[in-house]
Design a protein around this motif. Structure first.
Motif, PDB file in Angstrom:
ATOM      1  N   ASP A   1     108.111  21.653  19.187  1.00 25.10           N
ATOM      2  CA  ASP A   1     107.511  21.972  17.892  1.00 25.10           C
ATOM      3  C   ASP A   1     106.908  20.745  17.209  1.00 25.10           C
ATOM      4  O   ASP A   1     106.781  20.713  15.986  1.00 25.10           O
ATOM      5  N   GLU A   2     106.527  19.746  18.002  1.00 25.21           N
ATOM      6  CA  GLU A   2     105.955  18.527  17.432  1.00 25.21           C
ATOM      7  C   GLU A   2     104.584  18.822  16.820  1.00 25.21           C
ATOM      8  O   GLU A   2     103.786  19.592  17.357  1.00 25.21           O
ATOM      9  N   LYS A   3     104.299  18.186  15.666  1.00 23.02           N
ATOM     10  CA  LYS A   3     103.044  18.415  14.951  1.00 23.02           C
ATOM     11  C   LYS A   3     102.177  17.171  14.818  1.00 23.02           C
ATOM     12  O   LYS A   3     101.081  17.253  14.261  1.00 23.02           O
ATOM     13  N   GLU A   4     102.625  16.036  15.321  1.00 23.49           N
ATOM     14  CA  GLU A   4     101.887  14.786  15.185  1.00 23.49           C
ATOM     15  C   GLU A   4     101.292  14.376  16.533  1.00 23.49           C
ATOM     16  O   GLU A   4     101.912  14.558  17.584  1.00 23.49           O
ATOM     17  N   GLY A   5     100.091  13.803  16.456  1.00 20.49           N
ATOM     18  CA  GLY A   5      99.446  13.263  17.663  1.00 20.49           C
ATOM     19  C   GLY A   5      99.051  14.317  18.675  1.00 20.49           C
ATOM     20  O   GLY A   5      99.143  14.061  19.884  1.00 20.49           O
TER      21      GLY A   5
END
Length: 329
Positions: A191-195
């Motif tokens: 669920d990563e939202k960065e990069g």
């Protein structure tokens, strides 16, 4: 005289002389009482009252009446039941009369299928015209589910990335609303939202015994991007630069250089000494002539290169497409 004649007639019939003198009076009194009781009973009987039966009815008649009464009670009892209770009663009666076990009447659920099972059997990653040629109700159900999916970005399963095996599926409505696969990592376990980066993958798969390929797009975080490119690097999708946004290096406007003809070059060689004397005047005149040529239009030599290029005017839809491309990437 009359009683004597009666005695003679009775003796003549063979009864003998055993009759008493008071027997006739007693019989007459009894008959009068019977007629009175019959009349009274007729007055007391009600219209709907059945006649009294003096003797016992036949056994067969009684059995038929009993069966009719029992059938009427059984019918009312069955009507009061629902369908399932009535079915269970019939099964119990059958086992009671013919024997057997209740397990013999239980339906086998081995071949039962839900809507989800039907969709899993007939689902396709991409539908084409050949797939829609022969449609039954199962394929229509799977096609209806396929039409509700969003096919812009994919959700990936990268759990077997070391074996170079990946799983892809389209997003459904809840994932689009939450931003899964677009504003957060497209790996279903991340669920990563960065990069985030966008990748294009040539997805090869086998479906219903047929090998197919599809070019899909997904967005992954740096860690999941490493898993995707573990064996070989995929194509990264980058945002396109807008036209006309390039900034010139110098603040002064560029001046188009006009090509001189051969005769003009010869004349310029002969008059070099004149140009050296009046260098300042010639520089100013050249600048003015250059500006006038740029304002007037292209030179004569530019016409031989080809037809003039018209400026591309973007439509409103193209401007919106470029805007959304920069937004999504």
């Amino acid at each position: 005289m009359v009683p004597n004649q009666l005695r003679l007639s009775a003796a003549a019939r063979g009864h003998g002389g055993y009759d008493s003198d008071f027997s006739d009076e007693e019989n007459a009194g009894k008959s009068v009482q019977k007629t009175k009781s019959i009349k009274e009973d007729g007055l007391l009987t009600k219209p709907f009252q059945k006649a009294k039966q003096g003797s016992m009815v036949h056994r067969q008649f009684a059995a038929e009446a009993w069966d009719r009464e029992e059938a009427r009670k059984r019918r009312f009892h069955l009507i009061a039941m629902d369908a399932y209770e009535r079915h269970k009663k019939f099964v119990r009666d059958y086992i009671l009369y013919y024997g057997g076990k209740i397990e013999d009447f239980r339906r086998s659920g081995a071949n039962d299928k839900t809507d989800l099972d039907v969709i899993r059997e007939n689902h396709r990653f991409l539908w084409n015209e050949d797939d829609e040629a022969d449609m039954n109700w199962e394929k229509r159900l799977a096609k209806k589910y396929y039409d509700k999916l969003f096919k812009e970005y994919c959700i990936a399963d990268l759990s077997r990335y070391k074996e170079n095996k990946f799983g892809f599926r389209w997003r459904h409505e809840k994932e689009v609303i939450s931003g899964k696969g677009q504003f957060s990592c497209g790996n279903k376990h991340c669920d990563e939202k960065e990069g985030l980066k966008s990748w294009e993958v040539n997805f090869g798969y086998v479906e219903h015994g047929e090998k197919r390929n599809a070019l899909v797009k997904l967005r992954l975080c740096p860690e999941c991007s490493y898993k995707l490119n573990f064996h070989h690097r995929r194509k990264e999708v980058k945002a396109r630069k807008k036209r006309g946004t390039a900034v010139p290096n110098s603040k002064e406007p560029k001046i188009k250089k006009t090509k001189l003809s051969s005769s003009a070059k010869k004349k310029s060689k002969k008059k070099t000494h004149k140009d050296q004397v009046s260098s300042e005047d010639s520089d100013n005149s050249d600048k003015d002539s250059g500006n006038s040529d740029a304002q007037d239009g292209p030179s004569d030599a530019d016409f031989w290169k080809g037809p003039p290029q018209e400026a591309d005017e973007k439509s409103r839809e193209e401007e919106f497409d470029e805007y959304f491309q920069d937004l999504f990437l």
